[in-house]
Design an enzyme around this catalytic site. Structure first.
Site, PDB file in Angstrom:
ATOM      1  N   GLN A  59       0.841  -1.192   0.000  1.00  0.00           N
ATOM      2  CA  GLN A  59       0.000   0.000   0.000  1.00  0.00           C
ATOM      3  C   GLN A  59       0.881   1.248   0.000  1.00  0.00           C
ATOM      4  OE1 GLN A  59      -0.970   2.384   2.541  1.00  0.00           O
ATOM      5  NE2 GLN A  59      -2.657   3.146   1.310  1.00  0.00           N
ATOM      6  N   VAL A  91       1.584   3.843   1.762  1.00  0.00           N
ATOM      7  CA  VAL A  91       2.358   4.372   2.880  1.00  0.00           C
ATOM      8  C   VAL A  91       3.297   3.341   3.503  1.00  0.00           C
ATOM      9  CG1 VAL A  91       0.619   6.113   3.427  1.00  0.00           C
ATOM     10  CG2 VAL A  91       0.567   3.916   4.610  1.00  0.00           C
ATOM     11  N   LYS A  92       3.447   2.196   2.861  1.00  0.00           N
ATOM     12  CA  LYS A  92       4.299   1.144   3.405  1.00  0.00           C
ATOM     13  C   LYS A  92       5.735   1.280   2.895  1.00  0.00           C
ATOM     14  CE  LYS A  92       0.819  -0.654   5.548  1.00  0.00           C
ATOM     15  NZ  LYS A  92      -0.228   0.325   5.592  1.00  0.00           N
ATOM     16  N   THR A  93       6.625   0.407   3.375  1.00  0.00           N
ATOM     17  CA  THR A  93       8.043   0.537   3.038  1.00  0.00           C
ATOM     18  C   THR A  93       8.378   0.056   1.630  1.00  0.00           C
ATOM     19  OG1 THR A  93       8.452  -1.567   4.152  1.00  0.00           O
ATOM     20  CG2 THR A  93       8.873   0.440   5.420  1.00  0.00           C
ATOM     21  N   MET A  94       7.456  -0.647   0.973  1.00  0.00           N
ATOM     22  CA  MET A  94       7.641  -1.044  -0.421  1.00  0.00           C
ATOM     23  C   MET A  94       6.338  -0.747  -1.168  1.00  0.00           C
ATOM     24  SD  MET A  94       9.056  -4.653  -1.833  1.00  0.00           S
ATOM     25  CE  MET A  94       9.051  -5.042  -3.559  1.00  0.00           C
TER      26      MET A  94
END
Length: 185
Positions: free
Chosen positions: A148, A150-153
């Site tokens: 998603q 706002v995630k780190t990937m």
């Protein structure tokens, strides 16, 4: 490739992602919420208690509700912001624990397993915020990932489930395609 989903590019991504996170198998899904739900379903978990942290997105608790589980929240460690194993009360009724990695920090999986004592609930590593962190996905029995925004990937959206268990992988394959056991190819 001419495929909207579940085609050769998805399979290529799954193989590359599994290699990237250091596991044998990856299965792409529509979201980390779907991955959490499938992680419970692939192990046949329905009912009982689910322990997780309140310091996460609501999906970690909602999937327990979807699977007729009593959701219990355990407090977080104020330094790591991950579930505090000392705050968990694991009983014979505890069927699953969703340990959420927070802000790139991994949950204390050794401490969680120790807190389980003689009980052996399924431990799901929620790696939505730890993709790229060394050893992410290694502490649980199965790991879930989010892509998603706002995630780190981030990849707009989507998710994945990773496992080293071939039997679980094959069962996940059928679960992601409504139980159909034939290939879409």
């Amino acid at each position: 490739s001419g495929w909207w989903g579940n085609g050769p590019k998805v399979l290529e991504f799954e193989k590359k992602f599994a290699k990237y996170v250091g596991t044998k198998y990856a299965v792409a899904v529509s979201s980390c919420t779907a991955a959490l739900d499938l992680a419970l379903k692939v192990y046949g978990i329905k009912g009982g208690e689910l322990i997780t942290t309140p310091m996460t997105f609501v999906s970690d608790a909602v999937v327990g509700e979807w699977n007729d589980m009593d959701v219990t929240f355990a407090d977080i460690d104020p330094v790591t912001l991950c579930i505090d194993p000392k705050a968990m009360v694991v009983t014979k009724n505890t069927k699953a624990i969703i340990a959420v990695d927070s802000h790139g920090r991994l949950a204390d999986y050794k401490g969680i397993r120790k807190a389980c004592g003689k009980h052996k609930p399924l431990i799901i590593a929620d790696c939505a915020h730890s993709c790229g962190t060394p050893n992410a996905g290694k502490g649980g029995d199965i790991a879930v990932w989010s892509f998603q925004a706002v995630k780190t990937m981030p990849m707009w959206d989507g998710g994945a489930i990773t496992t080293n268990d071939e039997k679980i992988y094959k069962k996940l394959r059928t679960l992601t395609w409504l139980g159909v056991e034939k290939s879409t190819f």
